[in-house]
Design a protein around this motif. Structure first.
Motif, PDB file in Angstrom:
ATOM      1  N   PHE A   2       0.803  -1.101  -0.045  1.00 31.40           N
ATOM      2  CA  PHE A   2      -0.051  -0.049   0.046  1.00 31.40           C
ATOM      3  C   PHE A   2       0.906   1.255  -0.152  1.00 31.40           C
ATOM      4  O   PHE A   2       0.621   2.345  -0.717  1.00 31.40           O
ATOM      5  CB  PHE A   2      -0.990   0.075   1.351  1.00 31.40           C
ATOM      6  N   SER A   3       1.830   1.117   0.726  1.00 27.85           N
ATOM      7  CA  SER A   3       2.792   2.413   0.771  1.00 27.85           C
ATOM      8  C   SER A   3       4.080   1.847   0.981  1.00 27.85           C
ATOM      9  O   SER A   3       4.455   0.906   1.713  1.00 27.85           O
ATOM     10  CB  SER A   3       2.277   3.460   2.068  1.00 27.85           C
ATOM     11  N   SER A   4       5.222   2.864   0.653  1.00 24.56           N
ATOM     12  CA  SER A   4       6.720   2.289   0.836  1.00 24.56           C
ATOM     13  C   SER A   4       7.380   3.667   1.093  1.00 24.56           C
ATOM     14  O   SER A   4       7.286   4.581   0.008  1.00 24.56           O
ATOM     15  CB  SER A   4       7.166   1.558  -0.393  1.00 24.56           C
ATOM     16  N   GLU A   5       8.448   3.512   1.944  1.00 24.19           N
ATOM     17  CA  GLU A   5       9.548   4.712   2.148  1.00 24.19           C
ATOM     18  C   GLU A   5      10.877   4.106   2.191  1.00 24.19           C
ATOM     19  O   GLU A   5      11.087   3.174   2.811  1.00 24.19           O
ATOM     20  CB  GLU A   5       9.055   5.143   3.500  1.00 24.19           C
ATOM     21  N   ASN A   6      11.545   4.809   1.296  1.00 23.38           N
ATOM     22  CA  ASN A   6      12.966   4.607   1.454  1.00 23.38           C
ATOM     23  C   ASN A   6      13.529   3.138   0.787  1.00 23.38           C
ATOM     24  O   ASN A   6      14.478   2.663   1.050  1.00 23.38           O
ATOM     25  CB  ASN A   6      13.681   4.292   2.903  1.00 23.38           C
ATOM     26  N   PHE A   7      12.619   2.509  -0.196  1.00 24.93           N
ATOM     27  CA  PHE A   7      12.815   1.334  -0.795  1.00 24.93           C
ATOM     28  C   PHE A   7      13.993   1.277  -1.690  1.00 24.93           C
ATOM     29  O   PHE A   7      15.012   0.781  -1.667  1.00 24.93           O
ATOM     30  CB  PHE A   7      11.536   0.471  -1.491  1.00 24.93           C
ATOM     31  N   ASP A   8      14.183   2.603  -2.485  1.00 27.15           N
ATOM     32  CA  ASP A   8      15.174   2.814  -3.343  1.00 27.15           C
ATOM     33  C   ASP A   8      16.358   3.026  -2.664  1.00 27.15           C
ATOM     34  O   ASP A   8      17.442   2.028  -2.912  1.00 27.15           O
ATOM     35  CB  ASP A   8      14.870   3.932  -4.229  1.00 27.15           C
ATOM     36  N   ASP A   9      16.548   3.545  -1.477  1.00 29.12           N
ATOM     37  CA  ASP A   9      17.800   3.645  -0.762  1.00 29.12           C
ATOM     38  C   ASP A   9      18.387   2.170  -0.095  1.00 29.12           C
ATOM     39  O   ASP A   9      19.398   1.933  -0.204  1.00 29.12           O
ATOM     40  CB  ASP A   9      17.763   4.737   0.288  1.00 29.12           C
ATOM     41  N   PHE A  10      17.276   1.651   0.044  1.00 32.13           N
ATOM     42  CA  PHE A  10      17.543   0.221   0.863  1.00 32.13           C
ATOM     43  C   PHE A  10      18.158  -0.704  -0.335  1.00 32.13           C
ATOM     44  O   PHE A  10      19.093  -1.255  -0.284  1.00 32.13           O
ATOM     45  CB  PHE A  10      15.984  -0.325   1.092  1.00 32.13           C
ATOM     46  N   MET A  11      17.537  -0.631  -1.443  1.00 32.54           N
ATOM     47  CA  MET A  11      18.019  -1.598  -2.713  1.00 32.54           C
ATOM     48  C   MET A  11      19.513  -0.920  -3.010  1.00 32.54           C
ATOM     49  O   MET A  11      20.381  -1.798  -3.291  1.00 32.54           O
ATOM     50  CB  MET A  11      16.952  -1.551  -3.773  1.00 32.54           C
ATOM     51  N   LYS A  12      19.549   0.459  -3.034  1.00 35.45           N
ATOM     52  CA  LYS A  12      20.755   0.929  -3.511  1.00 35.45           C
ATOM     53  C   LYS A  12      21.973   0.410  -2.561  1.00 35.45           C
ATOM     54  O   LYS A  12      22.935  -0.007  -3.035  1.00 35.45           O
ATOM     55  CB  LYS A  12      20.672   2.464  -3.557  1.00 35.45           C
ATOM     56  N   ALA A  13      21.815   0.428  -1.324  1.00 32.54           N
ATOM     57  CA  ALA A  13      22.492   0.055  -0.266  1.00 32.54           C
ATOM     58  C   ALA A  13      23.100  -1.305  -0.574  1.00 32.54           C
ATOM     59  O   ALA A  13      24.167  -1.899   0.090  1.00 32.54           O
ATOM     60  CB  ALA A  13      21.976   0.103   1.098  1.00 32.54           C
ATOM     61  N   LEU A  14      22.054  -2.394  -1.173  1.00 28.49           N
ATOM     62  CA  LEU A  14      22.288  -3.588  -1.368  1.00 28.49           C
ATOM     63  C   LEU A  14      22.964  -4.019  -2.828  1.00 28.49           C
ATOM     64  O   LEU A  14      23.504  -5.075  -3.345  1.00 28.49           O
ATOM     65  CB  LEU A  14      20.990  -4.329  -1.260  1.00 28.49           C
ATOM     66  N   GLY A  15      23.400  -2.688  -3.353  1.00 22.29           N
ATOM     67  CA  GLY A  15      24.092  -2.693  -4.712  1.00 22.29           C
ATOM     68  C   GLY A  15      23.301  -3.006  -5.812  1.00 22.29           C
ATOM     69  O   GLY A  15      23.571  -3.622  -6.873  1.00 22.29           O
ATOM     70  N   VAL A  16      21.585  -2.956  -5.794  1.00 24.72           N
ATOM     71  CA  VAL A  16      20.960  -3.280  -6.775  1.00 24.72           C
ATOM     72  C   VAL A  16      20.888  -2.048  -7.854  1.00 24.72           C
ATOM     73  O   VAL A  16      20.903  -0.937  -7.529  1.00 24.72           O
ATOM     74  CB  VAL A  16      19.321  -3.359  -6.227  1.00 24.72           C
ATOM     75  N   GLY A  17      21.036  -2.509  -9.153  1.00 28.41           N
ATOM     76  CA  GLY A  17      21.020  -1.532 -10.467  1.00 28.41           C
ATOM     77  C   GLY A  17      19.829  -0.632 -10.526  1.00 28.41           C
ATOM     78  O   GLY A  17      18.906  -1.160 -10.155  1.00 28.41           O
ATOM     79  N   LEU A  18      20.401   0.412 -11.214  1.00 30.86           N
ATOM     80  CA  LEU A  18      19.020   1.315 -11.420  1.00 30.86           C
ATOM     81  C   LEU A  18      17.671   0.743 -11.894  1.00 30.86           C
ATOM     82  O   LEU A  18      16.732   1.092 -11.664  1.00 30.86           O
ATOM     83  CB  LEU A  18      19.606   2.365 -12.321  1.00 30.86           C
ATOM     84  N   MET A  19      18.173  -0.166 -13.195  1.00 28.36           N
ATOM     85  CA  MET A  19      16.868  -0.434 -13.654  1.00 28.36           C
ATOM     86  C   MET A  19      15.848  -1.563 -12.997  1.00 28.36           C
ATOM     87  O   MET A  19      14.698  -1.256 -12.928  1.00 28.36           O
ATOM     88  CB  MET A  19      17.184  -1.344 -15.036  1.00 28.36           C
ATOM     89  N   THR A  20      16.692  -2.307 -12.087  1.00 28.49           N
ATOM     90  CA  THR A  20      15.991  -3.277 -11.382  1.00 28.49           C
ATOM     91  C   THR A  20      15.276  -2.529 -10.132  1.00 28.49           C
ATOM     92  O   THR A  20      14.246  -2.638  -9.796  1.00 28.49           O
ATOM     93  CB  THR A  20      16.734  -4.403 -10.757  1.00 28.49           C
ATOM     94  N   ARG A  21      15.942  -1.341  -9.728  1.00 22.78           N
ATOM     95  CA  ARG A  21      15.434  -0.618  -8.728  1.00 22.78           C
ATOM     96  C   ARG A  21      14.164   0.150  -8.932  1.00 22.78           C
ATOM     97  O   ARG A  21      13.178   0.280  -8.435  1.00 22.78           O
ATOM     98  CB  ARG A  21      16.407   0.373  -8.191  1.00 22.78           C
ATOM     99  N   LYS A  22      14.155   0.520 -10.301  1.00 17.10           N
ATOM    100  CA  LYS A  22      13.094   1.211 -10.926  1.00 17.10           C
ATOM    101  C   LYS A  22      11.791   0.232 -10.956  1.00 17.10           C
ATOM    102  O   LYS A  22      10.692   0.669 -10.536  1.00 17.10           O
ATOM    103  CB  LYS A  22      13.388   1.753 -12.367  1.00 17.10           C
ATOM    104  N   MET A  23      12.086  -0.889 -11.595  1.00 19.91           N
ATOM    105  CA  MET A  23      11.110  -2.011 -11.478  1.00 19.91           C
ATOM    106  C   MET A  23      10.487  -2.156 -10.332  1.00 19.91           C
ATOM    107  O   MET A  23       9.227  -2.273  -9.919  1.00 19.91           O
ATOM    108  CB  MET A  23      11.666  -3.068 -12.242  1.00 19.91           C
ATOM    109  N   GLY A  24      11.596  -2.545  -9.284  1.00 19.83           N
ATOM    110  CA  GLY A  24      10.992  -2.797  -8.053  1.00 19.83           C
ATOM    111  C   GLY A  24      10.302  -1.834  -7.165  1.00 19.83           C
ATOM    112  O   GLY A  24       9.136  -2.107  -6.526  1.00 19.83           O
TER     113      GLY A  24
END
Ligand code: ACD
Length: 132
Positions: A12-34
């Motif tokens: 329903f809602s999400s905060e800081n998921f992009d930063d979380f993924m970034k800290a794990l080394g997830v690439g930009l495209m997957t982060r956008k999709m995620g």
């Protein structure tokens, strides 16, 4: 039986998921999709074996575990980690040890599930509502 078992919770809602993924080394495209997805999470139990299923239009994930027993997990982003899950009341606490340590606490109520995910000094909060 725990009342939240077998219920489906949709993001329903999400905060800081992009930063979380970034800290794990997830690439930009997957982060956008995620970040664009609204996954559905379901926890079930059979004879002491818990199954946590997460489904989405992009990726699905399923882990099986016994409480308090370490198991090998491949995370959604492809990390190999050693995980342990514990249950404290309505809160499922998952600790993942690998190159980075992460914690995912999922607190279930009859109407929603709140996941607090931590890595390094990043805290990501995701709220899911039960699907009728
Ligand atoms: C959820 C998703 C929980 C994800 C927790 C940790 C995974 C770490 C990084 C995510 C990497 C890529 C994101 C891609 C897809 C995200 C959703 C996939 C669902 C299977 O419980 O909400």
């Amino acid at each position: 039986m725990l009342e939240f078992l077998g219920k489906k919770y949709k993001l329903f809602s999400s905060e800081n998921f992009d930063d979380f993924m970034k800290a794990l080394g997830v690439g930009l495209m997957t982060r956008k999709m995620g970040s664009s997805l609204s996954p559905v999470v379901e926890l079930t139990e059979n004879n002491g074996v818990y199954t946590l299923k997460t489904t989405s239009a992009f990726k699905n994930s399923e882990i099986k575990f016994k409480l308090n027993q370490e198991f090998d997990e491949e995370t959604i982003d492809g990390r190999q980690v050693k995980s342990v899950c514990t249950l404290e009341g309505n809160k499922l606490i998952q600790k993942q040890k690998g190159e980075k340590e992460t914690t995912i606490e999922r607190e279930f109520t009859p109407t929603e599930m709140k996941a607090i995910m931590k890595v390094d000094d990043i805290v990501c909060t995701r709220v899911y509502k039960v699907q009728e």
